[in-house]
Design a protein around this motif. Structure first.
Motif, short mmCIF file in Angstrom:
data_model
loop_
_atom_site.label_atom_id
_atom_site.label_comp_id
_atom_site.label_asym_id
_atom_site.label_seq_id
_atom_site.Cartn_x
_atom_site.Cartn_y
_atom_site.Cartn_z
N TRP A 125 -4.74 5.87 -4.30
CA TRP A 125 -5.80 5.21 -4.96
C TRP A 125 -6.96 4.28 -4.08
CZ3 TRP A 125 -4.03 -0.35 -7.85
CH2 TRP A 125 -5.09 -0.50 -8.43
N ARG A 126 -6.23 3.84 -2.88
CA ARG A 126 -6.91 2.99 -1.80
C ARG A 126 -7.53 3.91 -0.59
NH1 ARG A 126 -5.09 -2.48 -3.86
NH2 ARG A 126 -3.15 -2.13 -5.02
N ASP A 174 0.14 11.74 -4.10
CA ASP A 174 -0.50 11.46 -5.62
C ASP A 174 -1.76 10.80 -5.23
OD1 ASP A 174 0.24 10.93 -8.55
OD2 ASP A 174 -0.77 9.04 -7.77
N SER A 215 0.59 10.11 -17.50
CA SER A 215 0.56 8.69 -16.99
C SER A 215 0.47 7.83 -18.10
CB SER A 215 -0.36 8.65 -15.55
OG SER A 215 -0.17 7.05 -15.11
N ASN A 216 0.74 6.60 -18.39
CA ASN A 216 0.77 5.46 -19.08
C ASN A 216 0.68 6.01 -20.52
OD1 ASN A 216 -0.04 3.66 -16.87
ND2 ASN A 216 -1.98 5.02 -16.64
N SER A 219 2.39 1.39 -8.34
CA SER A 219 2.16 -0.15 -8.16
C SER A 219 3.65 -0.68 -8.07
CB SER A 219 1.34 -1.30 -8.85
OG SER A 219 -0.14 -0.73 -8.87
N LEU A 272 4.85 -2.40 -5.50
CA LEU A 272 5.18 -3.50 -4.87
C LEU A 272 4.23 -4.43 -5.90
CD1 LEU A 272 4.81 -2.74 -1.32
CD2 LEU A 272 6.98 -3.20 -2.71
N GLY A 325 1.16 -4.00 -6.54
CA GLY A 325 -0.03 -4.18 -6.11
C GLY A 325 -0.18 -5.04 -4.76
N THR A 378 0.38 1.35 0.13
CA THR A 378 -0.06 0.67 1.38
C THR A 378 -0.92 1.90 2.39
OG1 THR A 378 0.39 -0.19 3.29
CG2 THR A 378 2.05 1.28 2.65
N GLN A 379 -1.92 1.22 2.88
CA GLN A 379 -2.57 2.27 3.80
C GLN A 379 -2.50 1.73 5.01
OE1 GLN A 379 -4.91 4.72 2.09
NE2 GLN A 379 -3.44 4.14 0.54
N ARG A 394 3.38 -0.01 7.74
CA ARG A 394 4.07 -0.06 6.46
C ARG A 394 4.50 1.30 5.81
NH1 ARG A 394 -0.22 -4.32 4.97
NH2 ARG A 394 0.60 -6.21 6.31
N1 LIG Z 1 -1.26 5.89 -12.99
C1 LIG Z 1 -1.95 5.03 -12.78
O1 LIG Z 1 -2.54 4.60 -13.55
C2 LIG Z 1 -1.99 4.29 -11.51
C3 LIG Z 1 -2.41 3.18 -11.32
C4 LIG Z 1 -2.40 2.25 -10.29
C5 LIG Z 1 -1.85 3.02 -9.05
N2 LIG Z 1 -1.41 4.26 -9.30
C6 LIG Z 1 -0.83 5.24 -8.11
O2 LIG Z 1 0.36 4.23 -7.30
C7 LIG Z 1 0.00 4.26 -6.14
C8 LIG Z 1 0.43 2.74 -5.62
O3 LIG Z 1 -0.24 1.68 -6.20
P1 LIG Z 1 -0.48 0.47 -5.43
O4 LIG Z 1 -1.44 0.63 -4.56
O5 LIG Z 1 -1.09 -0.52 -6.32
O6 LIG Z 1 0.92 0.27 -4.89
P2 LIG Z 1 1.58 -1.03 -4.39
O7 LIG Z 1 2.38 -0.44 -3.06
O8 LIG Z 1 2.22 -1.70 -5.34
O9 LIG Z 1 0.53 -2.08 -3.59
C9 LIG Z 1 -0.10 -1.55 -2.53
C10 LIG Z 1 -0.87 -2.92 -2.06
O10 LIG Z 1 0.03 -3.94 -1.66
C11 LIG Z 1 -0.70 -4.35 -0.11
N3 LIG Z 1 0.81 -4.47 0.62
C12 LIG Z 1 1.99 -3.77 0.72
N4 LIG Z 1 2.72 -4.31 1.64
C13 LIG Z 1 2.07 -5.26 2.10
C14 LIG Z 1 2.52 -6.41 2.94
N5 LIG Z 1 3.79 -6.26 3.72
N6 LIG Z 1 1.62 -7.38 3.32
C15 LIG Z 1 0.26 -7.37 2.65
N7 LIG Z 1 0.33 -6.41 1.69
C16 LIG Z 1 0.87 -5.55 1.24
C17 LIG Z 1 -1.37 -3.00 0.41
O11 LIG Z 1 -1.99 -3.53 1.39
P3 LIG Z 1 -2.06 -2.70 2.68
O12 LIG Z 1 -2.82 -1.31 2.58
O13 LIG Z 1 -2.89 -3.61 3.79
O14 LIG Z 1 -0.65 -2.40 3.24
C18 LIG Z 1 -1.81 -2.59 -0.98
O15 LIG Z 1 -3.13 -3.18 -1.05
C19 LIG Z 1 -1.46 4.30 -5.96
O16 LIG Z 1 -2.03 4.80 -4.85
C20 LIG Z 1 -1.75 5.57 -6.87
O17 LIG Z 1 -1.18 6.78 -6.51
C21 LIG Z 1 -1.40 4.79 -10.49
#
Ligand SMILES: NC(=O)c1ccc[n+]([C@@H]2O[C@H](COP(=O)([O-])OP(=O)(O)OC[C@H]3O[C@@H](n4cnc5c(N)ncnc54)[C@H](OP(=O)(O)O)[C@@H]3O)[C@@H](O)[C@H]2O)c1
Length: 293
Positions: free
Chosen positions: A18-19, A44, A156-157, A208, A210, A212, A258-259, A263
């Motif tokens: 996503w990111r 994904d 999804s959803n 998500s 974590l 987000g 995370t990107q 991490r």
């Molecule tokens: N089906 C859907 O509708 C849907 C919707 C949303 C997402 N998704 C899927 O789910 C995946 C994950 O979603 P998500 O990106 O929201 O996941 P997440 O793991 O909940 O959140 C990731 C975010 O948290 C930050 N983060 C993680 N660890 C951290 C730390 N220790 N300190 C500070 N920041 C931290 C990351 O920044 P950094 O990059 O700096 O670590 C990133 O911005 C997406 O890539 C996508 O494939 C699906």
């Protein structure tokens, strides 16, 4: 573990794109390799990822995450073979959801083109389209699998009734269900999503995981419990949060977002941590704000 009822082997944690759209080629390549090295073979993505991040482009970035991933795969075809490649379609950002037969058949063609591959291992409907009959959605999904463009399909959803309705018209089982699910968003435990996944032996892909970034970045009662668990196992709060969502009856696969390479590697440790039932209930109770009845 296996992806739903298929014989496709997957790691216990997945990597999400996503990111991902804003990376240059070198960073994108390194992140994919880091994820694969950490045991995250399921990658994904979605056609919409990147949308609104590139206002100067006519399509505002629709497809950019797939394009970037496709460039990485084209430069190193061996990566494609190591990978269980999952994408999604059905959000057009204007309507905003379209799962009509014509739209989906074109969407998968465009995704394959951007990803520079002949097939995806998993094609998922990103969000339910309230205006298209499930029989028509199923016709598109059945055809994607029959033609070899997708090895398996998921959603999804979707609510449980929506999944049941779709499943009734499908020639094959849904192999994945992708809800938002984390220590801070526990609705799938209560709305039947995890139970339905067990009923049809589907893998739950938790998006998500974590919340987000709210889990590592903010404090609260749930985070306090995760910190206590993390201390017990000598892991971070985030790793404890990933281990938490793996602790249920259904097969749950967190999709990390995370990107940050360090991490990503650290998230892989969550595959080895099995929390006790008491620890799981401690997180559930902290989320609910009361003890189990
Ligand atoms: N089906 C859907 O509708 C849907 C919707 C949303 C997402 N998704 C899927 O789910 C995946 C994950 O979603 P998500 O990106 O929201 O996941 P997440 O793991 O909940 O959140 C990731 C975010 O948290 C930050 N983060 C993680 N660890 C951290 C730390 N220790 N300190 C500070 N920041 C931290 C990351 O920044 P950094 O990059 O700096 O670590 C990133 O911005 C997406 O890539 C996508 O494939 C699906």
């Amino acid at each position: 573990m296996k992806l739903g009822q298929t014989d496709i082997s997957i790691g216990k944690i997945a990597f999400g794109c996503w990111r991902f759209a804003g990376h240059d080629f070198g960073a994108a390549d390194m992140l994919i390799r880091t994820a694969l090295d950490a045991g995250m073979n399921l990658i994904d993505t979605a056609d919409i990822y990147g949308f609104s991040e590139f206002p100067h482009l006519d399509d505002q970035g629709f497809g950019q995450a797939e394009i970037r991933l496709g460039e990485v795969l084209a430069a190193a075809p061996s990566l494609r073979k190591q990978m269980v490649l999952a994408t999604k379609g059905g959000i057009d950002a204007i309507r905003p959801y379209d799962s009509s037969y014509a739209y989906l058949m074109r969407a998968i063609e465009m995704s394959l083109e951007r990803l520079q591959t002949d097939y995806v291992d998993l094609y998922q409907i990103h969000r339910p389209d309230l205006t298209t009959p499930m029989a028509e959605v199923a016709r598109a999904l059945n055809e994607m699998v029959a033609s070899g463009k997708a090895r398996a399909i998921g959603v999804s959803n979707f609510t449980v009734p929506q999944m049941r309705a779709l499943q009734s018209y499908l020639d094959m089982p849904l192999v994945t269900i992708q809800p938002e699910f984390s220590a801070l968003e526990q609705a799938p435990l209560e709305n039947g999503t995890l139970d339905y996944a067990e009923e049809i032996d589907a893998t739950v892909m938790a998006w998500s995981p974590l919340a987000g970034g709210k889990i590592p970045l903010e404090d609260g009662p749930v985070q306090d419990v995760l910190d206590r668990i993390a201390k017990t196992y000598g892991i971070s709060r985030s790793t404890a949060a990933l281990a938490f969502i793996r602790g249920f009856g259904a097969n749950v696969l967190p999709i990390i977002g995370t990107q940050n390479p360090a991490r990503i590697t650290e998230s892989g440790y969550a595959a080895q941590v099995n929390l006790t039932g008491r620890e799981i209930y401690d997180v559930v109770e902290a989320y609910r704000g009361e003890s189990m009845p």
